[in-house]
Design a protein around this motif. Structure first.
Motif, PDB file in Angstrom:
ATOM      1  N   PRO A  99      23.908  29.543 -47.816  1.00  0.00           N
ATOM      2  CA  PRO A  99      25.138  29.876 -48.214  1.00  0.00           C
ATOM      3  C   PRO A  99      25.365  30.742 -49.308  1.00  0.00           C
ATOM      4  O   PRO A  99      26.631  31.398 -49.524  1.00  0.00           O
ATOM      5  CB  PRO A  99      25.358  28.207 -48.858  1.00  0.00           C
ATOM      6  N   MET A 100      24.259  31.156 -49.889  1.00  0.00           N
ATOM      7  CA  MET A 100      24.539  32.041 -51.126  1.00  0.00           C
ATOM      8  C   MET A 100      25.034  33.466 -50.519  1.00  0.00           C
ATOM      9  O   MET A 100      25.615  34.437 -51.054  1.00  0.00           O
ATOM     10  CB  MET A 100      23.264  32.112 -51.936  1.00  0.00           C
ATOM     11  N   PHE A 101      24.432  33.837 -49.335  1.00  0.00           N
ATOM     12  CA  PHE A 101      24.386  35.091 -48.582  1.00  0.00           C
ATOM     13  C   PHE A 101      24.975  35.001 -47.336  1.00  0.00           C
ATOM     14  O   PHE A 101      25.043  36.138 -46.638  1.00  0.00           O
ATOM     15  CB  PHE A 101      22.894  35.759 -48.719  1.00  0.00           C
ATOM     16  N   HIS A 102      25.612  34.141 -46.987  1.00  0.00           N
ATOM     17  CA  HIS A 102      26.363  33.815 -45.937  1.00  0.00           C
ATOM     18  C   HIS A 102      25.327  34.206 -44.457  1.00  0.00           C
ATOM     19  O   HIS A 102      25.852  34.998 -43.652  1.00  0.00           O
ATOM     20  CB  HIS A 102      27.599  34.750 -45.679  1.00  0.00           C
ATOM     21  N   LEU A 103      24.320  33.468 -44.596  1.00  0.00           N
ATOM     22  CA  LEU A 103      23.320  33.625 -43.606  1.00  0.00           C
ATOM     23  C   LEU A 103      23.235  32.565 -42.958  1.00  0.00           C
ATOM     24  O   LEU A 103      23.351  31.609 -43.470  1.00  0.00           O
ATOM     25  CB  LEU A 103      21.954  34.312 -44.129  1.00  0.00           C
ATOM     26  N   ASP A 104      22.751  32.480 -41.596  1.00  0.00           N
ATOM     27  CA  ASP A 104      22.412  31.357 -40.692  1.00  0.00           C
ATOM     28  C   ASP A 104      21.213  30.701 -41.324  1.00  0.00           C
ATOM     29  O   ASP A 104      20.106  31.422 -41.326  1.00  0.00           O
ATOM     30  CB  ASP A 104      22.366  31.774 -39.340  1.00  0.00           C
ATOM     31  N   GLN A 105      21.036  29.721 -41.457  1.00  0.00           N
ATOM     32  CA  GLN A 105      19.990  28.739 -42.039  1.00  0.00           C
ATOM     33  C   GLN A 105      18.678  28.695 -41.146  1.00  0.00           C
ATOM     34  O   GLN A 105      17.566  28.912 -41.488  1.00  0.00           O
ATOM     35  CB  GLN A 105      20.304  27.532 -42.605  1.00  0.00           C
ATOM     36  N   SER A 106      19.147  28.630 -39.794  1.00  0.00           N
ATOM     37  CA  SER A 106      18.162  28.321 -38.859  1.00  0.00           C
ATOM     38  C   SER A 106      17.507  29.885 -38.637  1.00  0.00           C
ATOM     39  O   SER A 106      16.277  29.946 -38.305  1.00  0.00           O
ATOM     40  CB  SER A 106      18.757  27.825 -37.455  1.00  0.00           C
ATOM     41  N   SER A 107      18.144  31.083 -39.034  1.00  0.00           N
ATOM     42  CA  SER A 107      17.351  32.270 -38.724  1.00  0.00           C
ATOM     43  C   SER A 107      16.716  32.268 -39.898  1.00  0.00           C
ATOM     44  O   SER A 107      15.514  33.178 -39.611  1.00  0.00           O
ATOM     45  CB  SER A 107      18.821  33.155 -38.632  1.00  0.00           C
ATOM     46  N   ILE A 108      17.003  32.000 -41.027  1.00  0.00           N
ATOM     47  CA  ILE A 108      16.106  32.064 -42.184  1.00  0.00           C
ATOM     48  C   ILE A 108      14.887  31.314 -41.882  1.00  0.00           C
ATOM     49  O   ILE A 108      13.737  31.871 -42.346  1.00  0.00           O
ATOM     50  CB  ILE A 108      16.841  31.528 -43.573  1.00  0.00           C
ATOM     51  N   VAL A 109      14.851  30.148 -41.475  1.00  0.00           N
ATOM     52  CA  VAL A 109      13.809  29.284 -41.351  1.00  0.00           C
ATOM     53  C   VAL A 109      12.777  29.953 -40.380  1.00  0.00           C
ATOM     54  O   VAL A 109      11.581  29.978 -40.337  1.00  0.00           O
ATOM     55  CB  VAL A 109      14.149  28.058 -40.590  1.00  0.00           C
TER      56      VAL A 109
END
Length: 581
Positions: A99-109
Motif C-alpha cells: 500500500p505504501m508504494f502502490h505495489l501488488d502484494q503478491s508480486s512482492i511476496v
C-alpha cells in the motif's frame, strides 16, 4: 589374555581412544586455522559482501536563462536480500510495503522468495522520498534495506514536456530530449561493495570498495520559459475553444534558427507520464506530418519569381476554377474571374492564381526549390522521432501532381519545416537549421556552447524582400488574415486551410482541416517567427479565423517580453488588383 576386571588396562585403552579423537580435532583445527584459513576467511567475507550499482547524477535540462526544466533530487531505493528474509515474514513485509508504494502484494511476496543461495539482491521500489525510506528502515524488517539513488523532477509540470520528455523507472529517458540525449544526461554509474551483517546492517571497519560514478552532463536549451508558457497556454485554450484534435505553436528566431518556444496541446505531466495517452507523449511539432496547403504557396512563389520571371505586379486572370487534364481545381470560394497581381494572388491565397504562376517553371525547378527550403528532409533538430515529411521525386509525379503540389497538396511537412521556410524568408533568404540546444553544462554548471547551426542561401535577398512585402498584404483588410495584425508593428505572414485526407475513403471529403497561420515581425526587421497549427478544429476552420488570433496573442507577448520595439516605418501599399493603381 586381558582380564575384564583389570581397570588400569581399560583406562589406558580409553585414554588412547580419546587421544586419537583429540588428534583428529587438532589436525582439523590446524587445517582450518592454518592451511585453509585464508580461503575460509575470503568465503566468509564474500557471504557478507553486498555489491550494488551507484547511479550517476543525471544532468539537468534548463531553459535559456538557466531556470530548471528537468532536475535531479535525492531519493532512496528499497531493496531486499531474499536469502535473509525469513519465510514467515514475507507476507507481513508485502502487506506493509504494497500500500505504501502502490505495489501488488503478491508480486512482492514472489520477489522475496530466493531462487538460489546467491539470490541476494532484488529491487522493490525506486524514487522513494527520504522521509518515507526512513519509515521503512524503522520497521526493522530483516533482509530489507535502502540505498541512495536519484529522482527526476519537473518543476514546471507539463511546461515544455513535449521537448523535455520523461525518464522511465529504469532510469532511461522515454521521450523527448531525455530519450535522444539519454547517454549524455545519464552519465556513467559506479559501484560499491560493503560488508553487511546477517540483519542487513553495514559492518563498521568492514570491507568497503567504491568506484565513483561519472555525473551526466546538463543541457541548456534555447527555449524562453515565459514565451514557452504563453505559447502553451494560448494553444491549449484554442484547442479547447475550437474543439480541435490537437494544436501546436512554434516561436523561432530567424537569425540563428533558435527555437524560442515549442508548444503542443494536449500535453502531459512528465512526473505522471504513464497516465497520458500515447499520442500525447511525443512532440507533434516534429513528428506529425500534414499537407501544408496555402502556407506552401510561398515556395511556389519563390520559384516563379526567381526561375519564371514573375514579379509581385505580374497580372493574372484568375477564375474560381481551372481544368488541367482530367481534374478541375477550385479556389476556396466561388467568385467571378478576377484580374489579380501576383501579390494579390498570394494575399487572397488563390489556388488558381498559384497554379498559373507555377506554370512559368518546370516541375524539376519547383521540386528543386522545395528541397532547398527543406521539404523532404529532417531539420536535424535533436528531438527523437522527427519525420522528413513527404516530397516525391519528380520522376514519381503523375498527371496533375505538379498543380496540386504547387498549392500545398500531395506533399506533407512537419510544423517545424514550415516554420523554417518562413524563417528563411525572414532571414533574407538564408536558411539556418532549426536548433533547440544552446549548449551543455558540466557538474559545476560551466556552459559549453553548441556548434553553430548549418546555413545555406536558398533565395536571393531581393526575392526574400519582395516576398515579405507580398506577405504583408495577407494581413491587410484585403488579405486572408487581418486578425493577425498587431498594433504598431508591421506583420508578414500566410494562412493555410488544408483539407485532410479521409483515411476511410482516401478522399478529401470528410477528413477535416489543418488550419495554419505563420508569420514574422517586425516585417521590415524580422526578429521572431510564430507558427500556429490546429488539427481538425470543429468550430471554424479557416486559418485566418482560428489560427491567426493565436499568432497575434503569442507574437504580441513575445515582442513585449523581448522588448522588441516597432520600427516606426509604414507598410508599403500592396497592389492586389492588376487594374487598380
Amino acid at each position: 589374555m586381558m582380564s575384564r576386571r583389570d581397570p588400569v588396562k581399560r583406562l589406558n585403552v580409553a585414554l588412547l581412544l580419546v587421544a586419537f579423537v583429540l588428534s583428529l580435532f587438532a589436525g582439523r583445527l590446524v587445517q582450518l586455522q592454518g592451511i585453509e584459513s585464508k580461503g575460509y576467511a575470503q568465503a566468509a567475507v564474500a557471504q557478507r559482501l553486498n555489491q550494488g550499482p551507484v547511479p550517476a547524477i543525471r544532468g539537468p535540462i534548463t531553459f535559456a536563462q538557466g531556470q530548471p526544466l528537468a532536475m535531479t533530487v535525492d531519493a532512496k531505493l528499497i531493496f531486499a536480500d531474499p536469502v535473509m528474509v525469513p519465510a514467515d515474514q514475507r507476507t507481513r513485509i508485502a502487506a506493509a510495503l504494497g500500500p505504501m508504494f502502490h505495489l501488488d502484494q503478491s508480486s512482492i511476496v514472489n520477489k522475496l522468495k530466493p531462487r538460489s543461495a546467491n539470490d541476494q539482491y532484488v529491487e522493490l521500489a525506486h524514487n522513494v522520498e527520504p522521509d518515507r525510506a526512513r519509515m521503512i528502515t524503522a520497521m526493522d524488517f530483516k533482509g530489507i534495506g535502502t540505498k541512495p539513488e536519484y529522482h527526476r523532477v519537473y518543476p514546471g509540470g507539463d511546461l515544455a514536456s513535449n521537448v523535455a520528455g520523461f525518464v522511465r523507472d529504469d532510469g532511461d529517458g522515454g521521450a523527448g530530449l531525455e530519450s535522444s540525449m539519454n547517454t549524455m544526461l545519464k552519465g556513467k554509474s559506479g559501484y560499491q561493495k560493503v560488508e553487511l551483517s546477517e540483519t542487513g546492517q553495514r559492518i563498521p571497519m568492514g570491507e568497503d570498495e567504491q568506484n565513483k560514478p561519472t555525473p551526466g552532463k546538463g543541457i541548456r536549451l534555447t527555449l524562453d520559459r515565459d514565451i514557452q508558457w504563453k505559447a502553451q497556454d494560448a494553444i491549449a485554450k484554442q484547442v479547447k475553444a475550437t474543439g480541435a484534435q490537437s494544436g501546436s505553436v512554434i516561436v523561432m528566431d530567424p537569425r540563428n534558427g533558435q527555437v524560442v518556444a515549442m508548444a503542443t496541446a494536449p500535453g502531459f505531466d512528465p512526473s505522471t507520464y504513464y497516465k497520458a495517452k500515447p499520442a500525447d507523449l511525443g512532440d507533434r511539432v516534429v513528428q506529425d506530418t500534414f499537407e501544408p496547403g496555402s502556407t506552401s504557396k510561398v515556395v511556389t512563389a519563390a520559384a516563379a519569381m526567381e526561375a519564371g520571371g514573375v514579379t509581385p505586379s505580374t497580372p493574372f486572370t484568375v477564375p474560381d476554377q481551372l481544368k488541367r487534364y482530367d481534374r478541375t481545381f477550385h479556389d476556396s470560394e466561388t467568385h467571378p474571374p478576377e484580374r489579380l497581381t501576383f501579390g494579390g494572388v498570394l494575399a487572397k491565397s488563390s489556388n488558381i492564381g498559384t497554379i498559373k504562376a507555377s506554370e512559368t517553371v518546370t516541375p524539376a525547378q519547383l521540386y528543386q526549390y522545395m528541397r532547398a527550403f527543406g521539404y523532404g528532409e529532417k531539420t536535424g533538430i535533436s528531438l527523437p522521432g522527427e519525420s522528413a515529411g513527404l516530397l516525391k521525386p519528380v520522376s514519381q509525379w503523375w498527371g496533375t501532381d505538379r498543380y496540386s503540389i504547387a498549392f500545398g497538396q500531395s506533399v506533407s511537412v512537419t510544423a517545424l519545416q514550415t516554420a523554417s521556410v518562413y524563417a528563411t524568408i525572414a532571414n533574407g533568404g538564408v536558411r539556418v537549421a532549426p536548433n533547440v540546444i544552446a549548449g551543455t553544462t558540466d557538474d559545476k554548471g560551466t556552459l559549453t556552447p553548441a556548434a553553430k547551426p548549418a546555413t545555406r542561401r536558398v533565395i536571393k535577398q531581393s526575392t526574400a524582400s519582395e516576398l515579405t512585402r507580398m506577405l504583408e498584404g495577407v494581413t491587410t483588410k484585403d488579405g486572408t488574415a487581418p486578425n493577425a495584425q498587431i498594433s504598431g508593428y508591421r506583420v508578414a505572414g500566410k494562412t493555410g486551410t488544408a483539407q485532410k485526407v479521409n483515411p476511410k475513403t482516401g478522399l478529401y471529403t470528410g477528413g477535416g482541416y489543418t488550419s495554419t497561420f505563420v508569420g514574422f515581425a517586425p516585417a521590415d526587421r524580422p526578429q521572431l517567427v510564430v507558427e500556429v497549427v490546429l488539427q481538425k478544429p470543429q468550430k471554424g476552420y479557416y486559418g485566418g479565423e482560428v489560427s491567426a488570433p493565436v499568432f497575434k496573442d503569442v507574437m504580441s507577448f513575445a515582442l513585449q517580453s523581448r522588448r522588441i520595439p516597432p520600427t516606426g516605418s509604414k507598410s508599403p501599399k500592396i497592389r492586389i488588383y492588376a487594374d487598380h493603381r
